[in-house]
Motif scaffolding. Structure first.
Motif, PDB file in Angstrom:
ATOM      1  N   ALA A  15     -64.803   2.702 -17.105  1.00  0.00           N
ATOM      2  CA  ALA A  15     -64.452   2.287 -15.751  1.00  0.00           C
ATOM      3  C   ALA A  15     -65.698   2.057 -14.916  1.00  0.00           C
ATOM      4  N   ALA A  16     -66.725   2.890 -15.104  1.00  0.00           N
ATOM      5  CA  ALA A  16     -67.981   2.712 -14.377  1.00  0.00           C
ATOM      6  C   ALA A  16     -68.673   1.417 -14.806  1.00  0.00           C
ATOM      7  N   GLU A  17     -68.653   1.121 -16.099  1.00  0.00           N
ATOM      8  CA  GLU A  17     -69.245  -0.132 -16.585  1.00  0.00           C
ATOM      9  C   GLU A  17     -68.491  -1.343 -16.034  1.00  0.00           C
ATOM     10  N   LEU A  18     -67.167  -1.231 -15.973  1.00  0.00           N
ATOM     11  CA  LEU A  18     -66.360  -2.313 -15.429  1.00  0.00           C
ATOM     12  C   LEU A  18     -66.686  -2.545 -13.960  1.00  0.00           C
ATOM     13  N   SER A  19     -66.878  -1.464 -13.216  1.00  0.00           N
ATOM     14  CA  SER A  19     -67.231  -1.579 -11.799  1.00  0.00           C
ATOM     15  C   SER A  19     -68.566  -2.300 -11.629  1.00  0.00           C
ATOM     16  N   CYS A  20     -69.533  -1.973 -12.489  1.00  0.00           N
ATOM     17  CA  CYS A  20     -70.849  -2.629 -12.435  1.00  0.00           C
ATOM     18  C   CYS A  20     -70.730  -4.118 -12.788  1.00  0.00           C
ATOM     19  N   THR A  21     -69.965  -4.418 -13.824  1.00  0.00           N
ATOM     20  CA  THR A  21     -69.763  -5.813 -14.230  1.00  0.00           C
ATOM     21  C   THR A  21     -69.054  -6.605 -13.132  1.00  0.00           C
ATOM     22  N   LEU A  22     -68.062  -5.967 -12.524  1.00  0.00           N
ATOM     23  CA  LEU A  22     -67.322  -6.610 -11.442  1.00  0.00           C
ATOM     24  C   LEU A  22     -68.243  -6.917 -10.268  1.00  0.00           C
ATOM     25  N   SER A  23     -69.159  -6.006  -9.992  1.00  0.00           N
ATOM     26  CA  SER A  23     -70.118  -6.217  -8.895  1.00  0.00           C
ATOM     27  C   SER A  23     -71.017  -7.424  -9.166  1.00  0.00           C
ATOM     28  N   ASN A  24     -71.465  -7.558 -10.413  1.00  0.00           N
ATOM     29  CA  ASN A  24     -72.340  -8.689 -10.758  1.00  0.00           C
ATOM     30  C   ASN A  24     -71.612 -10.025 -10.647  1.00  0.00           C
ATOM     31  N   SER A  35     -62.073  -5.292  -2.904  1.00  0.00           N
ATOM     32  CA  SER A  35     -61.387  -3.998  -2.834  1.00  0.00           C
ATOM     33  C   SER A  35     -61.315  -3.312  -4.193  1.00  0.00           C
ATOM     34  N   GLU A  36     -61.150  -4.085  -5.267  1.00  0.00           N
ATOM     35  CA  GLU A  36     -61.031  -3.486  -6.604  1.00  0.00           C
ATOM     36  C   GLU A  36     -62.276  -2.681  -6.962  1.00  0.00           C
ATOM     37  N   GLU A  37     -63.441  -3.185  -6.589  1.00  0.00           N
ATOM     38  CA  GLU A  37     -64.680  -2.478  -6.905  1.00  0.00           C
ATOM     39  C   GLU A  37     -64.776  -1.173  -6.129  1.00  0.00           C
ATOM     40  N   SER A  38     -64.480  -1.203  -4.836  1.00  0.00           N
ATOM     41  CA  SER A  38     -64.576   0.010  -4.013  1.00  0.00           C
ATOM     42  C   SER A  38     -63.548   1.057  -4.444  1.00  0.00           C
ATOM     43  N   ILE A  39     -62.362   0.603  -4.846  1.00  0.00           N
ATOM     44  CA  ILE A  39     -61.339   1.537  -5.312  1.00  0.00           C
ATOM     45  C   ILE A  39     -61.781   2.225  -6.599  1.00  0.00           C
ATOM     46  N   LEU A  40     -62.344   1.460  -7.522  1.00  0.00           N
ATOM     47  CA  LEU A  40     -62.839   2.046  -8.772  1.00  0.00           C
ATOM     48  C   LEU A  40     -63.926   3.079  -8.494  1.00  0.00           C
ATOM     49  N   GLN A  41     -64.871   2.734  -7.649  1.00  0.00           N
ATOM     50  CA  GLN A  41     -65.967   3.652  -7.356  1.00  0.00           C
ATOM     51  C   GLN A  41     -65.459   4.936  -6.695  1.00  0.00           C
ATOM     52  N   ALA A  42     -64.483   4.797  -5.786  1.00  0.00           N
ATOM     53  CA  ALA A  42     -63.946   5.972  -5.111  1.00  0.00           C
ATOM     54  C   ALA A  42     -63.204   6.881  -6.091  1.00  0.00           C
ATOM     55  N   LEU A  43     -62.430   6.283  -6.989  1.00  0.00           N
ATOM     56  CA  LEU A  43     -61.695   7.076  -7.975  1.00  0.00           C
ATOM     57  C   LEU A  43     -62.638   7.777  -8.946  1.00  0.00           C
ATOM     58  N   ILE A  44     -63.662   7.085  -9.365  1.00  0.00           N
ATOM     59  CA  ILE A  44     -64.637   7.696 -10.284  1.00  0.00           C
ATOM     60  C   ILE A  44     -65.292   8.903  -9.625  1.00  0.00           C
TER      61      ILE A  44
END
Length: 237
Positions: A15-24, A35-44
């Motif tokens: 999930a952390a890797e996905l968040s990084c990829t999504l950011s790029n 919103s998807e990126e911020s939600i992932l980071q908050a949940l992690i």
């Protein structure tokens, strides 16, 4: 770390890797925030914090459970061994067939034969709510049996043959064990709540990962025309 916990840690890393990829890809698509990126980071972050609290709570629960187990059946003056020695004195003082003797015998047998489970952590799942509930119920009932035994000895004016079997000391030991059991039950309840919180957060994470993957696919489609280039074949020298 159990295999179950390893699998959870792996999913959290993914999930952390996905968040990084999504950011790029977000930057490539020209968006400032998503919103998807911020939600992932908050949940992690929430999962990592809750997991740390769970590990600390599990250690406290384990230590208290071990202390209670020693008092119940593992130490030299544990309740089970003490009850066995008490029965020798009880059978010496009371005639068989009397109501008092029969009640005392039943309680002593229940304490002697009572199965006390080990610490409730399996190799696959770190905590089973039902198992912990059954373990706490078992130790609570075990303590009640011993308390009833001591109370009945006081009622029938039992006189211990051996000095270590002082009824006042037995009453204190029964009370201390029951207080410890109540304390362990509170720690177990806190542990269950933390595990439920972890489970809920991971369910939210799974759903958010699916949503983030859909957003990532959309970004890739949007940026494909800008990133795909037709390369002319070079002429042979």
């Amino acid at each position: 770390m159990t295999p179950y916990e390893v699998s959870l840690r792996k999913k959290l890393s993914q999930a952390a890797e996905l968040s990084c990829t999504l950011s790029n890809w977000k930057k490539m698509a020209g968006y400032d925030s998503v919103s998807e990126e911020s939600i992932l980071q908050a949940l992690i972050q929430q999962i990592e914090t809750t997991s740390q609290h769970f590990d600390d709570q599990l250690e406290r629960y384990r230590n208290l459970s071990e202390k209670r187990r020693r008092l119940a059946s593992e130490s030299d003056d544990c309740i089970k061994k003490l009850t066995d020695r008490l029965w020798e004195d009880i059978s010496y003082q009371f005639r068989g067939g009397t109501v008092a003797n029969d009640l005392l015998k039943i309680l002593c047998q229940k304490i002697h034969r009572f199965p006390l489970p080990d610490f409730p952590v399996s190799r696959r799942n770190p905590l089973h709510y039902k198992t912990v509930r059954l373990h706490e119920d078992s130790y609570a009932l075990f303590g009640q049996y011993f308390g009833w035994l001591v109370d009945l000895l006081l009622v029938v004016k039992f006189t211990p043959v051996r000095p270590p079997h002082c009824l006042e000391k037995l009453s204190e030991q029964a009370a201390q064990f029951n207080v410890l059991t109540q304390q362990v039950m509170l720690e177990a309840e806190t542990l269950r709540k933390l595990q439920l919180t972890k489970d809920q957060l991971y369910r939210q994470l799974y759903q958010s990962v699916r949503t983030a993957k859909g957003r990532l696919l959309l970004y890739k489609r949007e940026t494909r025309p800008a990133t795909d280039h037709f390369i002319e074949p070079s002429e042979p020298v």
